[in-house]
Every structure is written in structure tokens, then in C-alpha cells.
Design a protein around this motif. Structure first.
Motif, short mmCIF file in Angstrom:
data_model
loop_
_atom_site.label_atom_id
_atom_site.label_comp_id
_atom_site.label_asym_id
_atom_site.label_seq_id
_atom_site.Cartn_x
_atom_site.Cartn_y
_atom_site.Cartn_z
N GLY A 426 -10.32 8.10 -23.67
CA GLY A 426 -11.61 8.04 -23.23
C GLY A 426 -12.59 6.84 -23.95
N LEU A 427 -11.54 5.93 -23.78
CA LEU A 427 -12.54 4.59 -24.64
C LEU A 427 -12.43 3.77 -23.12
N ASP A 428 -13.85 2.85 -23.70
CA ASP A 428 -14.86 2.27 -22.77
C ASP A 428 -13.96 0.68 -22.06
N VAL A 429 -13.80 1.28 -20.88
CA VAL A 429 -13.21 -0.54 -19.91
C VAL A 429 -14.00 -1.90 -19.99
N ASN A 430 -15.42 -1.33 -20.42
CA ASN A 430 -16.45 -2.32 -20.40
C ASN A 430 -17.05 -2.00 -21.97
N ALA A 431 -16.35 -1.65 -23.00
CA ALA A 431 -16.56 -1.83 -25.03
C ALA A 431 -17.23 -3.57 -24.76
#
Length: 489
Positions: A426-431
Motif C-alpha cells: 500500500g505504499l504511495d508511488v507519489n509520496a
């Protein structure tokens, strides 16, 4: 002066993280099967070598000898010995460093790039060199590695065999090697060699070899913190303020006559012999049986921390921290209140800083801080296997102090293996980092990031139009036309 605790810590961290057990085993397996290219890949060494082109340019015999050296190359051993602060096993220059020299001066060369994280890129090429010192074969050639103990001081290497510099007996050790060191400065002097782990029996041969390479008849060599006069009985002159020294006196590197670093670490009890690279262990401690312990991800079932004066438990499972001693939703409510300026207790504080990064990481409870550091040390050293094993053990992905997530660190890892796992967690690719950089910004800010990583991020949903705090889009950070075309497409 002798190295301080921070330097020693750097040496030990390099051996633990830069050359992990998985790298050694993978490189060794490839080498023993005759796959030298695979061995290089396992040790993050890039061979820019076309043996057919070498044969055309330098002849069949030179090409065959280079291929033979490549088959006996242990690239993981080369990386183990790479130059570190205060212990330069060879030149750390960005210029190619020769490893071999054959007919016509042709031979293998090592090209060292600027560090990427904690890892320095290594490339192998075939080139021609004249007179430059070679990287010692025992540092990379499996046929010479067993001779490592011959370069040491007191034998056998062990915690009960100390070196002269730890007992104040450097002058006696020099005299035993036929060298007059009565003028050697005391360890407290700024010009002292007495505090270094020196092998005096190596000094004169190394000095003579240096003079021969430089075709010098000066009869003296510069020791950096003193001079060696070879014109009569070899004599050490302790101060570099020598007015009548001949011109063009060559400098002898300390590495040419100091004890191998691993021998020193073992003697002082700083490194367990069982943790040595197997080829180093066999060379330093011939006859001793090494017991290699497989690395087990240090993710405990629970960690205990102080939470408002009570001992509470956190469990790492399925990529998340689970507070075991709070009612459901309690920690989330505390986090929201903390964002509004309210108080926050230990469990909520630890989880907040784990997930958000920032300077507050200095306040993480020790067992949680240890897990954070373990993960990011393996990231910065490019240990993809170690990172994946930590995640497989249930460790939640941590955020760095600058706000970088593991998505921002993909350039240091095998993104083809790691990116799908991060997306599944669930890590955000746009973090964004503290400076507003997305993973695309971070990748494009480093020229070594390939178009395959950029394409993978775009397929995962990375936004090529996102701007950082300076108003820059990712494409504005790249000079690679292929990468810019990907982003514009």
C-alpha cells in the motif's frame, strides 16, 4: 593519529551491510560454476569487457590471461576490501586503478564511481597502464587470498596476539626487522607513526619496490609522517621537516606496510572471526574452522516500549505495527490530537514517527530505532535480499528522517523485485519527502537511475506532472532524452 570510534564503526558497518552473506554466497556459487559475469552481478560489479575485442587489440595470449584472471576473480572479496576512511587498500581515485599488467601494459582495471548511498559503483575494464601500483592480488584473486596471513604482524592472528603499537614496542619491532627507529616520535606527537598497526618487516621491501617503480635513486621514501633513509642502515626520521632531503622523494602509502584491517579488527575483539568473509578467514586463520551463521532478520514477535510510564507491546505483522495494549482506535485518536497540538504517549508517538519520519526519529524507543536503522542501512547499501527478508518477516516499511519512503529508495535496490512488494503493502508511488520530491523526482535526480525504473514507476501510477517545492517537474531534472521522452509520453 589512530582512527577514532566513528571510523572503526564505519569499517564494521561496511563488512556487515556492504558485503552481506547473501552476496558472498551468490557470487561464490556463480564463480565456482565458471560464471564470472554472474559473480560480478551478485557483487554489484559491472564488467565492461568484450574478450573478443581484447583479442583483436592485444592478441590471443593477453585475452586468454585476462579471461583466466576473471575466472579467479572474487568480486565480493574485492568489494569487502574497498578503500575506506583511514584504511586505503588501494587508491580511492576516480581514475582507473590497474589490477593486472600483462604484455604491453594491458590488463584489468577497476573504475570506481561516486558513492550511491553507501555503495560505490565498481566497473571492470581492460586498459593499458605504465608504472602505476597494482591492486594487490590477495584482495581479489582466490589463488592469492590464502597468503593474507603473510602480510600480518604477530602470528597467529587472534585476540591474544597483540601488535607492537598497542604495547609501545614499535622501536623493538623495527629493530627486529633491521630498521633503526630510535627517532620514532612518541604516539602523542603529531608526526608519530607509533600508533599505527605497522608490519615493520614489510617496510624495506615496499620502499625498494616504490623506488624501483619511480626509477628513483634518492635512497629515501616519504612515509607521510616521517621519512625512511635507505642510504645506509634503514633509518626512520620522525619529523617531515627535513631540509636536506633529495628532490622527488616518492610517498609510500601506509597500506603498503600496515597490517590488514581484518587482522586488526580480530586482534582487538571488534570482529568475530566467524563473521569474516570466508576467503579472508581462510587467509588470516589457516587451519581454523569457520562457523558461518546465516543472517536472520532481527524482527522480534513483539517489542516493548514505555508508554506513559507503563510497559506496552508492539507487534510487527503483515507490514504494520499492532499496538497490543490499547483499545482499537485509541492510537489513531491520539495521533489526530497530537496533530492539533495535544499530548501523545509512547505507542502513538513511536508509530507516528515511524510512518512520517522527521527529526523525531531520534526519540524512537531503542528497539524500534534499531529496526528502523537495520532496514535503512540495508537500503543504503543496496541489499535487496536483506530488505525483502525484513519485509517478509513482517517489518512495516519505515520512513527516513527526510520523509523519504522505500519508494524513493528504489534506485538503490532491484526495483523489479521490490516495487511490486511495496505496492502490495500500500505504499504511495507519489509520496513526498520533506522537500516535496516524489519517487520520480528522486530517481531522476540521480543520473545512474535507468529508464527501466522510470518506466516501472510510471506504470505503477507515478505522476510525471507533479512538482516539488521548487516548482520542478520530474522531466526538468533529467538530461537523458530517452527518459524525457518517457515522461512526456
Amino acid at each position: 593519529m589512530p582512527p577514532g570510534p566513528n571510523t572503526v564503526r564505519t569499517w564494521l558497518l561496511h563488512r556487515r551491510y556492504a558485503v552481506p552473506t547473501a552476496m558472498i554466497d551468490a557470487a561464490t556459487g556463480c564463480r565456482l560454476s565458471g560464471d564470472w559475469q554472474g559473480a560480478c552481478a551478485a557483487a554489484h560489479v559491472t564488467p565492461d569487457i568484450d574478450l573478443r575485442a581484447v583479442e583483436r587489440e592485444h592478441g590471443a595470449q593477453v585475452a586468454a590471461m585476462i579471461e583466466d584472471d576473471l575466472r579467479h576473480l572474487a568480486p565480493d572479496l574485492l568489494r569487502w576490501h574497498e578503500p575506506l576512511d583511514r584504511h586505503y587498500s588501494w587508491s580511492a581515485s576516480s581514475e582507473p586503478v590497474p589490477m593486472t599488467r600483462l604484455a604491453g601494459g594491458a590488463g584489468l582495471h577497476l573504475v570506481q564511481g561516486a558513492r550511491q548511498g553507501h555503495r560505490r559503483p565498481f566497473r571492470l575494464r581492460v586498459g593499458v597502464s605504465r608504472g602505476a601500483p597494482l591492486i594487490d592480488r590477495h584482495l581479489w584473486d582466490v589463488r592469492q587470498a590464502p597468503l593474507l596471513h603473510t602480510l600480518c604482524g604477530p602470528e597467529p592472528v587472534g585476540t591474544d596476539a597483540v601488535c607492537p603499537h598497542t604495547t609501545g614496542r614499535q622501536r623493538e619491532a623495527a629493530a627486529a626487522a633491521g630498521i633503526d627507529a630510535t627517532a620514532l616520535a612518541e604516539p602523542t606527537s603529531q608526526y608519530s607513526l607509533a600508533g599505527y598497526p605497522l608490519v615493520w618487516s614489510r617496510l624495506v621491501p615496499a620502499a625498494l619496490a616504490l623506488l624501483a617503480r619511480h626509477r628513483s635513486d634518492a635512497g629515501m621514501v616519504d612515509l607521510g609522517e616521517g621519512w625512511l633513509d635507505l642510504r645506509a642502515r634503514p633509518t626512520v626520521i620522525a619529523t617531515p621537516e627535513l631540509r636536506d632531503r633529495p628532490p622527488n622523494v616518492p610517498l609510500l602509502q601506509l597500506s603498503d606496510w600496515q597490517e590488514p584491517l581484518d587482522a586488526e579488527l580480530v586482534r582487538h575483539g571488534l570482529l568475530d572471526p566467524d563473521a569474516l568473509h570466508p576467503l579472508v578467514h581462510a587467509g588470516l586463520l589457516p587451519g581454523r574452522t569457520q562457523t558461518r551463521r546465516p543472517w536472520v532478520p532481527p524482527v522480534p514477535a513483539v517489542v516493548t516500549i514505555d508508554c506513559g510510564g507503563r510497559t506496552h507491546r508492539l507487534a510487527a505483522r503483515d507490514g504494520r505495527w499492532h499496538p497490543l495494549d490499547h483499545e482499537p482506535g485509541h492510537v489513531a485518536r491520539e495521533t489526530v490530537l497530537a496533530a492539533l497540538g495535544g499530548p501523545i504517549d509512547g505507542c502513538a508517538d513511536a508509530l507516528l514517527h515511524w510512518q512520517a519520519g522527521g527529526q523525531g526519529l531520534r526519540m524512537l524507543p531503542p528497539p524500534v530505532q534499531h529496526l528502523h536503522d537495520e532496514l535503512w542501512m540495508r537500503v543504503h547499501h543496496g541489499d535487496t535480499d536483506g530488505v525483502l527478508r525484513l519485509l517478509d518477516a513482517g517489518l512495516p516499511p519505515a520512513v527516513e528522517r527526510n520523509g523519504a519512503t522505500l519508494m524513493h529508495a528504489l534506485r538503490s535496490l532491484d526495483h523489479a523485485r521490490v516495487l511490486p512488494r511495496l505496492l502490495a503493502l500500500g505504499l504511495d508511488v507519489n509520496a513526498r519527502t520533506r522537500s516535496g520530491a516524489t519517487p520520480l523526482h528522486t530517481a531522476l535526480a540521480h543520473p545512474e537511475a535507468g529508464t527501466d525504473l522510470i518506466a516501472a514507476l510510471l506504470r505503477a501510477g507515478a505522476d510525471p506532472r507533479a512538482t516539488n517545492d521548487q516548482g520542478e517537474r520530474p522531466a526538468e531534472l533529467s538530461r537523458n532524452p530517452s527518459t524525457i521522452a518517457l515522461l512526456d509520453g
